[in-house]
Write a protein that holds these residues in place. Structure first.
Motif, PDB file in Angstrom:
ATOM      1  N   MET A   1       6.846 -18.946 -36.881  1.00 38.66           N
ATOM      2  CA  MET A   1       6.790 -19.683 -35.599  1.00 38.66           C
ATOM      3  C   MET A   1       6.549 -18.710 -34.448  1.00 38.66           C
TER       4      MET A   1
ATOM      5  N   ARG B   1       6.623 -18.592 -30.254  1.00 38.22           N
ATOM      6  CA  ARG B   1       7.142 -19.343 -29.115  1.00 38.22           C
ATOM      7  C   ARG B   1       5.986 -20.116 -28.450  1.00 38.22           C
TER       8      ARG B   1
ATOM      9  N   ARG C   1       5.519 -24.248 -21.625  1.00 39.47           N
ATOM     10  CA  ARG C   1       6.780 -24.949 -21.781  1.00 39.47           C
ATOM     11  C   ARG C   1       6.526 -26.452 -21.662  1.00 39.47           C
ATOM     12  N   PRO C   2       6.776 -27.217 -22.704  1.00 39.74           N
ATOM     13  CA  PRO C   2       6.456 -28.641 -22.630  1.00 39.74           C
ATOM     14  C   PRO C   2       7.376 -29.337 -21.630  1.00 39.74           C
TER      15      PRO C   2
ATOM     16  N   LEU D   1      28.226 -33.085 -22.026  1.00 35.12           N
ATOM     17  CA  LEU D   1      27.209 -32.797 -23.046  1.00 35.12           C
ATOM     18  C   LEU D   1      27.814 -32.209 -24.321  1.00 35.12           C
ATOM     19  N   ALA D   2      28.908 -31.484 -24.197  1.00 34.07           N
ATOM     20  CA  ALA D   2      29.461 -30.769 -25.359  1.00 34.07           C
ATOM     21  C   ALA D   2      30.680 -31.468 -25.951  1.00 34.07           C
TER      22      ALA D   2
ATOM     23  N   PRO E   1      27.210 -25.400 -26.009  1.00 33.39           N
ATOM     24  CA  PRO E   1      25.828 -25.065 -26.363  1.00 33.39           C
ATOM     25  C   PRO E   1      25.350 -23.783 -25.676  1.00 33.39           C
TER      26      PRO E   1
ATOM     27  N   ARG F   1      21.379 -25.967 -23.431  1.00 37.78           N
ATOM     28  CA  ARG F   1      21.930 -26.888 -22.443  1.00 37.78           C
ATOM     29  C   ARG F   1      20.857 -27.260 -21.403  1.00 37.78           C
ATOM     30  N   ASP F   2      20.122 -26.268 -20.972  1.00 38.28           N
ATOM     31  CA  ASP F   2      19.071 -26.507 -19.978  1.00 38.28           C
ATOM     32  C   ASP F   2      17.997 -27.448 -20.535  1.00 38.28           C
TER      33      ASP F   2
ATOM     34  N   ALA G   1      18.338 -29.586 -22.944  1.00 41.01           N
ATOM     35  CA  ALA G   1      18.922 -30.914 -23.147  1.00 41.01           C
ATOM     36  C   ALA G   1      18.916 -31.718 -21.850  1.00 41.01           C
TER      37      ALA G   1
ATOM     38  N   LEU H   1       8.164 -31.007 -29.771  1.00 40.84           N
ATOM     39  CA  LEU H   1       9.313 -30.106 -29.915  1.00 40.84           C
ATOM     40  C   LEU H   1      10.018 -30.346 -31.238  1.00 40.84           C
TER      41      LEU H   1
ATOM     42  N   GLU I   1       8.199 -28.676 -34.085  1.00 45.47           N
ATOM     43  CA  GLU I   1       8.443 -27.228 -34.074  1.00 45.47           C
ATOM     44  C   GLU I   1       9.871 -26.904 -34.525  1.00 45.47           C
TER      45      GLU I   1
ATOM     46  N   ALA J   1      10.044 -27.112 -38.237  1.00 51.60           N
ATOM     47  CA  ALA J   1       9.402 -25.938 -38.850  1.00 51.60           C
ATOM     48  C   ALA J   1      10.330 -24.721 -38.780  1.00 51.60           C
ATOM     49  N   MET J   2      10.994 -24.532 -37.636  1.00 53.08           N
ATOM     50  CA  MET J   2      11.934 -23.408 -37.518  1.00 53.08           C
ATOM     51  C   MET J   2      13.119 -23.597 -38.465  1.00 53.08           C
TER      52      MET J   2
ATOM     53  N   ASP K   1      12.297 -22.301 -41.737  1.00 57.52           N
ATOM     54  CA  ASP K   1      12.476 -20.847 -41.846  1.00 57.52           C
ATOM     55  C   ASP K   1      13.926 -20.488 -42.157  1.00 57.52           C
TER      56      ASP K   1
ATOM     57  N   HIS L   1      23.717 -28.679 -34.050  1.00 55.41           N
ATOM     58  CA  HIS L   1      24.812 -28.819 -33.087  1.00 55.41           C
ATOM     59  C   HIS L   1      26.149 -28.252 -33.593  1.00 55.41           C
TER      60      HIS L   1
ATOM     61  N   PRO M   1      23.277 -28.678 -28.347  1.00 55.39           N
ATOM     62  CA  PRO M   1      24.192 -29.736 -27.904  1.00 55.39           C
ATOM     63  C   PRO M   1      24.197 -30.903 -28.876  1.00 55.39           C
TER      64      PRO M   1
ATOM     65  N   ASP N   1      14.660 -21.522 -30.920  1.00 56.08           N
ATOM     66  CA  ASP N   1      13.651 -20.652 -30.335  1.00 56.08           C
ATOM     67  C   ASP N   1      14.301 -19.387 -29.773  1.00 56.08           C
ATOM     68  N   GLU N   2      15.487 -19.537 -29.217  1.00 60.64           N
ATOM     69  CA  GLU N   2      16.184 -18.427 -28.571  1.00 60.64           C
ATOM     70  C   GLU N   2      16.918 -17.538 -29.592  1.00 60.64           C
TER      71      GLU N   2
END
Lengths: 354, 354
Positions: free
Chosen positions: A1, A3, A7-8, A36-37, B24, B29-30, B32, B52, B55, B58-59, B62, B208, B214, B263-264
């Protein structure tokens, strides 16, 4: 993969006419972000969001005419419809069947597959509502639940709920009402649809549709506690005992968002929104009728109309998010984000496509 | 309903030791928050979040050693476990049964009730892992799926997955691996658990949980496309044709959050987190052992220990969110939010409670 290069971006709602979800109310969005959490599926660890859920269910009871509601805030209408069928099946004998109108949401097909029950589909009358005579013919001693829809996905129709309740009673079956989309507009109409109007046993009503809560916030409500008991599974290693939900971990954002939306909008805010949405639907129907299209009269804020394939494709190419009924009509759902200006822009693009 | 007098606050994580969810990752979080209103269940209306999701799947492939994964991001481990059993049941003959270890999550009890299949529970060996001989005894021609757990909820154990794959193959059954919690730590251990290590057909792996996404972001993965085909329901009035998910409307926040976390963090960030969490678990186990408690050796970042009721209640009264196994042990899940400082504070409170 690798990145993603760009950014979508999330979907803007300014061209969305197909969705039964909407941009959440600001208070609901704020509450969702805060919670959220949190996991309402684990009430001993996350007690605050559990308290919010109890309050949200109580407020949903007010919306649907039920003083002492039993239920929860789940992932959406599909879960609630599956749960209604599951509870009825678990309370009934073997070989249970479900009788629903042909207009029932496809989640009932999913429920039938998941739960291994027979789904019997009743014909519709000339106004796209369940034909009560045919429902009566299909129901028998093995019928676990009769389904009525209060706000159908395709044409926004309301089935004759009290009459379906009579059929259910004669068959010894539950009556389930799917008001996933309609539940937050029907209180402001003359339709008979809720727990006070008819012998309703269970109901689907989704805060994340016309209730202006963020996804995922669905509502499953039951008149009797036995319904939830029929769904309960024991839960070791949580500090609670049983769990009636279909999922395990659940969305704190959805629960807190639903609570905030209900707290903010029930009852006057929802009435105002209904009046605006219905006026928009009537306006769009009238404009389409003026242009010679065969429009289905919008009894709730949802417009269905014939539309040639060429125009449909041209409008999609213009960026409009639109979809069709199984019989091919364009359907426009007048959600809170759908404004008069959007509809005028849509009509202008339609005129250019002809 | 009256509006709540005080605004309830979300759960702070600084005393949460019982949850398999966590605060998260900031990037998750951002994402989400940005995609809170998108519905990946309606890909024609919300194409960006659908991209997204592709992707993210797919990740996830991996992470679990699968080149061409088929699956989706759902509501969590319960949904994925139900879906694994449902797919296997739909691909098998009537009277399907499921063979799972006694350590399997209670969602398999839920799956058995929902899907109307027989659940056969195999005994565990002395180290809380599935006893392969007993699994072999229980499996027969009607077995649709054999379940192995890679990171059990109570003791963090990893079943002998390759051996369970052999049993499944002999029975003509699927092998499902529940790595809901373990999936994001096991890649950094020597355990055999994934699609590359054994004849795994389906897997649960929850972003999660240790994936730092999240709620709700669960993962359901399959080796073969036929598995998803066995779950597909036709979807009129969406511009897509079929839907393999258990729910309908799904959480854009969960999908975008899972994508952002993967991704991060995949792969170095997750490795760092595993090493920190495992070191914390080893530290806590050692400290408890020093105090004379009977501790179950943490093979993954989860510590179980005997603890008298009096201490358990005192710690809960101190505000610690803790829970017990079915056999009564305290369990502490060393999630990313669980720091060494938290554990020292917890141990100090424990010492005061004795």
């Amino acid at each position: 993969m690798t990145r993603a290069e760009t950014r979508p971006a999330p979907q803007e709602f300014d061209r969305v006419l197909s969705s039964m979800c909407t941009d959440p109310h600001p208070a609901a969005r704020d509450a969702a972000m805060r919670f959220l959490a949190d996991n309402p599926g684990d009430p001993a660890t996350y007690p605050a969001v559990s308290d919010l859920e109890r309050e949200a269910v109580a407020m949903l009871g007010d919306v649907v005419g039920l003083d002492d509601p039993h239920g929860y805030v789940g992932s959406g209408g599909t879960e609630a419809n599956i749960q209604a069928v599951r509870a009825a099946r678990n309370l009934a004998d073997d070989d249970a069947n479900v009788v629903a109108p042909e207009s029932a949401h496809f989640s009932f097909q999913k429920a039938a597959d998941v739960l291994d029950v027979e789904l019997r589909l009743a014909e519709l009358d000339d106004d796209h509502r369940a034909d009560v005579d045919h429902v009566t013919d299909l129901a028998d001693d093995d019928t676990a639940v009769v389904v009525g829809v209060a706000g159908t996905t395709e044409f926004g129709r309301v089935d004759p709920i009290p009459a379906l309740g009579d059929v259910a009673e004669d068959a010894g079956a539950n009556l389930h009402v799917d008001a996933a989309w309609g539940g937050f507009v029907l209180p402001f109409t003359d339709h008979d649809w809720d727990f006070a109007d008819a012998a309703v046993d269970t109901m689907t009503i989704d805060p994340h549709k016309m209730g202006q809560a963020p996804v995922p916030a669905g509502g499953f409500l039951a008149r009797d506690p036995e319904t939830l008991d029929a769904l309960s599974i024991r839960t070791p290693y949580l500090e609670s005992d049983t769990q009636p939900t279909l999922g395990g971990t659940r969305s704190g954002a959805g629960v807190a968002g639903a609570h905030a939306a209900l707290d903010e909008l029930w009852r006057d805010g929802y009435r105002d929104q209904y009046e605006t949405s219905q006026a928009n639907a009537d306006y769009l129907a009238s404009e389409l009728d003026d242009r010679g299209y065969d429009v289905v009269d919008p009894v709730l804020p949802l417009v269905a109309t014939e539309l040639p394939d060429r125009e449909f494709r041209a409008l999609r190419d213009d960026g409009w998010r639109i979809s069709r009924t199984a019989s091919g009509e364009l359907r426009v759902v007048c959600m809170p984000h759908v404004t008069r200006e959007m509809l005028d822009s849509f009509l202008a693009d339609l005129d250019r496509s002809r």
